[in-house]
Scaffold this motif. Structure first.
Motif, PDB file in Angstrom:
ATOM      1  N   ALA A 104     -11.303  -0.797  13.858  1.00  9.74           N
ATOM      2  CA  ALA A 104     -10.829  -0.447  15.195  1.00  9.74           C
ATOM      3  C   ALA A 104     -10.586  -1.694  16.036  1.00  9.74           C
ATOM      4  CB  ALA A 104     -11.841   0.467  15.888  1.00  9.74           C
ATOM      5  N   LEU A 105     -11.496  -2.683  15.932  1.00 15.36           N
ATOM      6  CA  LEU A 105     -11.334  -3.918  16.696  1.00 15.36           C
ATOM      7  C   LEU A 105     -10.059  -4.631  16.285  1.00 15.36           C
ATOM      8  CD1 LEU A 105     -12.272  -6.079  18.660  1.00 15.36           C
ATOM      9  CD2 LEU A 105     -13.705  -7.039  16.841  1.00 15.36           C
ATOM     10  N   GLY A 106      -9.811  -4.707  14.984  1.00 15.53           N
ATOM     11  CA  GLY A 106      -8.597  -5.364  14.517  1.00 15.53           C
ATOM     12  C   GLY A 106      -7.351  -4.700  15.061  1.00 15.53           C
ATOM     13  N   LEU A 107      -7.324  -3.388  15.074  1.00 13.81           N
ATOM     14  CA  LEU A 107      -6.171  -2.669  15.593  1.00 13.81           C
ATOM     15  C   LEU A 107      -6.056  -2.815  17.105  1.00 13.81           C
ATOM     16  CD1 LEU A 107      -6.417   0.548  13.412  1.00 13.81           C
ATOM     17  CD2 LEU A 107      -4.828  -1.355  13.140  1.00 13.81           C
ATOM     18  N   GLU A 108      -7.205  -2.840  17.793  1.00 16.46           N
ATOM     19  CA  GLU A 108      -7.189  -3.042  19.249  1.00 16.46           C
ATOM     20  C   GLU A 108      -6.563  -4.390  19.598  1.00 16.46           C
ATOM     21  OE1 GLU A 108      -7.916  -1.172  21.712  1.00 16.46           O
ATOM     22  OE2 GLU A 108      -9.120   0.474  20.938  1.00 16.46           O
ATOM     23  N   LEU A 109      -6.804  -5.397  18.753  1.00 15.50           N
ATOM     24  CA  LEU A 109      -6.295  -6.744  19.025  1.00 15.50           C
ATOM     25  C   LEU A 109      -4.813  -6.868  18.707  1.00 15.50           C
ATOM     26  CD1 LEU A 109      -9.272  -8.887  17.657  1.00 15.50           C
ATOM     27  CD2 LEU A 109      -8.645  -8.514  20.042  1.00 15.50           C
ATOM     28  N   GLY A 110      -4.274  -5.879  17.991  1.00 15.01           N
ATOM     29  CA  GLY A 110      -2.842  -5.915  17.722  1.00 15.01           C
ATOM     30  C   GLY A 110      -2.449  -6.005  16.269  1.00 15.01           C
ATOM     31  N   ALA A 111      -3.411  -5.885  15.346  1.00 13.47           N
ATOM     32  CA  ALA A 111      -3.051  -5.858  13.925  1.00 13.47           C
ATOM     33  C   ALA A 111      -2.295  -4.573  13.627  1.00 13.47           C
ATOM     34  CB  ALA A 111      -4.304  -5.942  13.053  1.00 13.47           C
ATOM     35  N   ASP A 112      -1.391  -4.620  12.657  1.00 12.97           N
ATOM     36  CA  ASP A 112      -0.619  -3.430  12.298  1.00 12.97           C
ATOM     37  C   ASP A 112      -1.331  -2.581  11.262  1.00 12.97           C
ATOM     38  OD1 ASP A 112       2.215  -3.637  13.612  1.00 12.97           O
ATOM     39  OD2 ASP A 112       1.722  -5.656  12.964  1.00 12.97           O
ATOM     40  N   ASP A 113      -2.207  -3.198  10.483  1.00  9.86           N
ATOM     41  CA  ASP A 113      -2.897  -2.454   9.439  1.00  9.86           C
ATOM     42  C   ASP A 113      -4.132  -3.240   9.013  1.00  9.86           C
ATOM     43  OD1 ASP A 113      -3.391  -0.449   7.620  1.00  9.86           O
ATOM     44  OD2 ASP A 113      -1.454  -0.604   6.605  1.00  9.86           O
ATOM     45  N   TYR A 114      -4.986  -2.609   8.208  1.00 11.57           N
ATOM     46  CA  TYR A 114      -6.176  -3.263   7.676  1.00 11.57           C
ATOM     47  C   TYR A 114      -6.443  -2.740   6.281  1.00 11.57           C
ATOM     48  CZ  TYR A 114      -8.524   1.148   8.219  1.00 11.57           C
ATOM     49  OH  TYR A 114      -8.844   2.465   8.076  1.00 11.57           O
ATOM     50  N   ILE A 115      -7.120  -3.546   5.474  1.00 13.32           N
ATOM     51  CA  ILE A 115      -7.560  -3.131   4.137  1.00 13.32           C
ATOM     52  C   ILE A 115      -8.969  -3.655   3.937  1.00 13.32           C
ATOM     53  CG2 ILE A 115      -7.175  -3.323   1.650  1.00 13.32           C
ATOM     54  CD1 ILE A 115      -4.241  -3.618   2.136  1.00 13.32           C
ATOM     55  N   SER A 116      -9.852  -2.798   3.457  1.00 11.35           N
ATOM     56  CA  SER A 116     -11.242  -3.200   3.222  1.00 11.35           C
ATOM     57  C   SER A 116     -11.389  -3.794   1.816  1.00 11.35           C
ATOM     58  CB  SER A 116     -12.179  -1.995   3.361  1.00 11.35           C
ATOM     59  OG  SER A 116     -12.142  -1.499   4.678  1.00 11.35           O
ATOM     60  N   LYS A 117     -12.123  -4.893   1.716  1.00  5.96           N
ATOM     61  CA  LYS A 117     -12.434  -5.487   0.424  1.00  5.96           C
ATOM     62  C   LYS A 117     -13.592  -4.740  -0.232  1.00  5.96           C
ATOM     63  CE  LYS A 117     -11.183 -10.271   1.609  1.00  5.96           C
ATOM     64  NZ  LYS A 117     -11.704 -11.655   1.691  1.00  5.96           N
ATOM     65  N   PRO A 118     -13.639  -4.678  -1.555  1.00  6.98           N
ATOM     66  CA  PRO A 118     -12.594  -5.102  -2.502  1.00  6.98           C
ATOM     67  C   PRO A 118     -11.421  -4.139  -2.469  1.00  6.98           C
ATOM     68  CG  PRO A 118     -14.362  -3.999  -3.673  1.00  6.98           C
ATOM     69  CD  PRO A 118     -14.818  -4.103  -2.246  1.00  6.98           C
ATOM     70  N   PHE A 119     -10.228  -4.641  -2.774  1.00  5.38           N
ATOM     71  CA  PHE A 119      -9.044  -3.796  -2.714  1.00  5.38           C
ATOM     72  C   PHE A 119      -8.183  -4.020  -3.953  1.00  5.38           C
ATOM     73  CE2 PHE A 119      -8.160  -7.790  -0.540  1.00  5.38           C
ATOM     74  CZ  PHE A 119      -6.990  -8.201  -1.164  1.00  5.38           C
ATOM     75  N   SER A 120      -7.347  -3.057  -4.215  1.00  7.48           N
ATOM     76  CA  SER A 120      -6.395  -3.159  -5.320  1.00  7.48           C
ATOM     77  C   SER A 120      -5.161  -3.912  -4.830  1.00  7.48           C
ATOM     78  CB  SER A 120      -6.009  -1.755  -5.795  1.00  7.48           C
ATOM     79  OG  SER A 120      -4.811  -1.779  -6.524  1.00  7.48           O
ATOM     80  N   THR A 121      -4.671  -4.853  -5.624  1.00  7.69           N
ATOM     81  CA  THR A 121      -3.454  -5.571  -5.230  1.00  7.69           C
ATOM     82  C   THR A 121      -2.275  -4.610  -5.150  1.00  7.69           C
ATOM     83  OG1 THR A 121      -3.069  -6.199  -7.546  1.00  7.69           O
ATOM     84  CG2 THR A 121      -4.187  -7.807  -6.135  1.00  7.69           C
ATOM     85  N   ARG A 122      -2.334  -3.530  -5.919  1.00  2.28           N
ATOM     86  CA  ARG A 122      -1.278  -2.518  -5.852  1.00  2.28           C
ATOM     87  C   ARG A 122      -1.234  -1.887  -4.460  1.00  2.28           C
ATOM     88  NH1 ARG A 122      -1.027   2.786  -5.975  1.00  2.28           N
ATOM     89  NH2 ARG A 122      -3.271   2.966  -6.331  1.00  2.28           N
ATOM     90  N   ILE A 123      -2.426  -1.599  -3.914  1.00  2.00           N
ATOM     91  CA  ILE A 123      -2.497  -1.030  -2.567  1.00  2.00           C
ATOM     92  C   ILE A 123      -1.959  -2.016  -1.541  1.00  2.00           C
ATOM     93  CG2 ILE A 123      -4.057  -0.212  -0.756  1.00  2.00           C
ATOM     94  CD1 ILE A 123      -3.701   1.770  -3.004  1.00  2.00           C
ATOM     95  N   LEU A 124      -2.343  -3.285  -1.675  1.00  2.00           N
ATOM     96  CA  LEU A 124      -1.875  -4.302  -0.736  1.00  2.00           C
ATOM     97  C   LEU A 124      -0.352  -4.419  -0.782  1.00  2.00           C
ATOM     98  CD1 LEU A 124      -2.342  -6.550   1.299  1.00  2.00           C
ATOM     99  CD2 LEU A 124      -2.742  -8.118  -0.613  1.00  2.00           C
ATOM    100  N   VAL A 125       0.210  -4.452  -1.983  1.00  2.00           N
ATOM    101  CA  VAL A 125       1.668  -4.550  -2.118  1.00  2.00           C
ATOM    102  C   VAL A 125       2.344  -3.344  -1.466  1.00  2.00           C
ATOM    103  CG1 VAL A 125       3.587  -4.501  -3.764  1.00  2.00           C
ATOM    104  CG2 VAL A 125       1.631  -6.008  -4.177  1.00  2.00           C
ATOM    105  N   ALA A 126       1.749  -2.151  -1.631  1.00  2.00           N
ATOM    106  CA  ALA A 126       2.321  -0.943  -1.034  1.00  2.00           C
ATOM    107  C   ALA A 126       2.302  -1.026   0.489  1.00  2.00           C
ATOM    108  CB  ALA A 126       1.552   0.293  -1.501  1.00  2.00           C
ATOM    109  N   ARG A 127       1.189  -1.512   1.043  1.00  2.00           N
ATOM    110  CA  ARG A 127       1.090  -1.634   2.504  1.00  2.00           C
ATOM    111  C   ARG A 127       2.103  -2.648   3.028  1.00  2.00           C
ATOM    112  NH1 ARG A 127      -4.121  -0.130   4.448  1.00  2.00           N
ATOM    113  NH2 ARG A 127      -4.836   1.642   3.201  1.00  2.00           N
TER     114      ARG A 127
END
Length: 230
Positions: free
Chosen positions: A89-112
């Motif tokens: 929520a803090l990241g989005l409040e500051l103006g980020a467009d999206d977030y991903i929690s670690k550990p993450f799949s590189t496939r998911i990151l590429v999709a985002r």
């Protein structure tokens, strides 16, 4: 081909993720912390930024804040190793467009990344060639990604622009959180639908900053949101 700026203080992660992004057809610039990233961003002007949150010297939250305060709305995805809704929520409040929690799949990151770049491309061309849209005191210019309320400019991210456009183009229509997420994200990744509350809260604050009486976005408790009709 898009140029991406990848920021993380973990050399192993930088190597693995940059290779995956290059395999997906992107050119990747790598930085080990926020200060180095700011210099590289100024020199290269990447099309999208992927930044870790926890870094020395200048962390991801501070980097996001600096860019947005400077009027730079380059699409930005935050990576957090703490699976914590407050961090997201803090990241989005500051103006980020999206977030991903670690550990993450590189496939998911590429999709985002693909989804965010598609949004940005659409507003620059194609759909961006639509004429200016006016709904009461609200004016939206898709080509310039400009939002004005009462004639005053409201600085919004790509995601925020798509959110307010989705609501304002259909006044009186109730949108569930899930429906709004599908309209503003353009991907199939699973995200907690309550994150839309953070997007709406941030958008309301920006509109209230230029018009304290702003009340066009209505909350329907237990259901979702709608743009006030009339």
């Amino acid at each position: 081909m898009s140029t991406l700026l990848l920021i993380d203080d973990d050399p192993a992660l930088l190597e693995v993720v940059s290779l995956a992004l290059e395999d997906a057809g992107h050119q990747v610039l790598c930085a080990k912390d926020g200060l180095e990233a700011l210099r590289m961003h100024e020199q290269s002007r990447p099309g999208l930024i992927v930044s870790d949150v926890n870094m020395p010297r200048l962390d991801g939250f501070a980097l996001c804040r600096k860019l947005r305060q400077a009027g730079d709305f380059t699409p930005l995805i935050l990576l957090t190793s703490r699976d914590n809704e407050v961090d997201e929520a803090l990241g989005l409040e500051l103006g980020a467009d999206d977030y991903i929690s670690k550990p993450f799949s590189t496939r998911i990151l590429v999709a985002r990344i693909t989804a965010l770049l598609r949004r940005d491309e659409l507003r620059r061309g194609g759909q961006a060639r639509q004429s200016r849209f006016v709904q009461g005191a609200l004016e939206l210019d898709p080509e310039r990604l400009e939002c004005r309320y009462g004639g005053l400019l409201v600085q919004v991210t790509v995601t925020e622009f798509r959110l307010i456009e989705a609501l304002a183009r259909r006044p009186g229509v109730l949108f569930t959180r899930d429906q709004l997420l599908r309209q503003i994200r353009d991907d199939d990744c699973i995200v907690v639908d309550r994150i839309i509350d953070t997007y709406v809260r941030r958008l309301r604050r920006k509109l209230e900053a230029v018009s304290p009486s702003f009340s066009e976005i209505e909350t329907v408790i237990g259901m979702g949101y709608r743009w006030r009709d009339g």
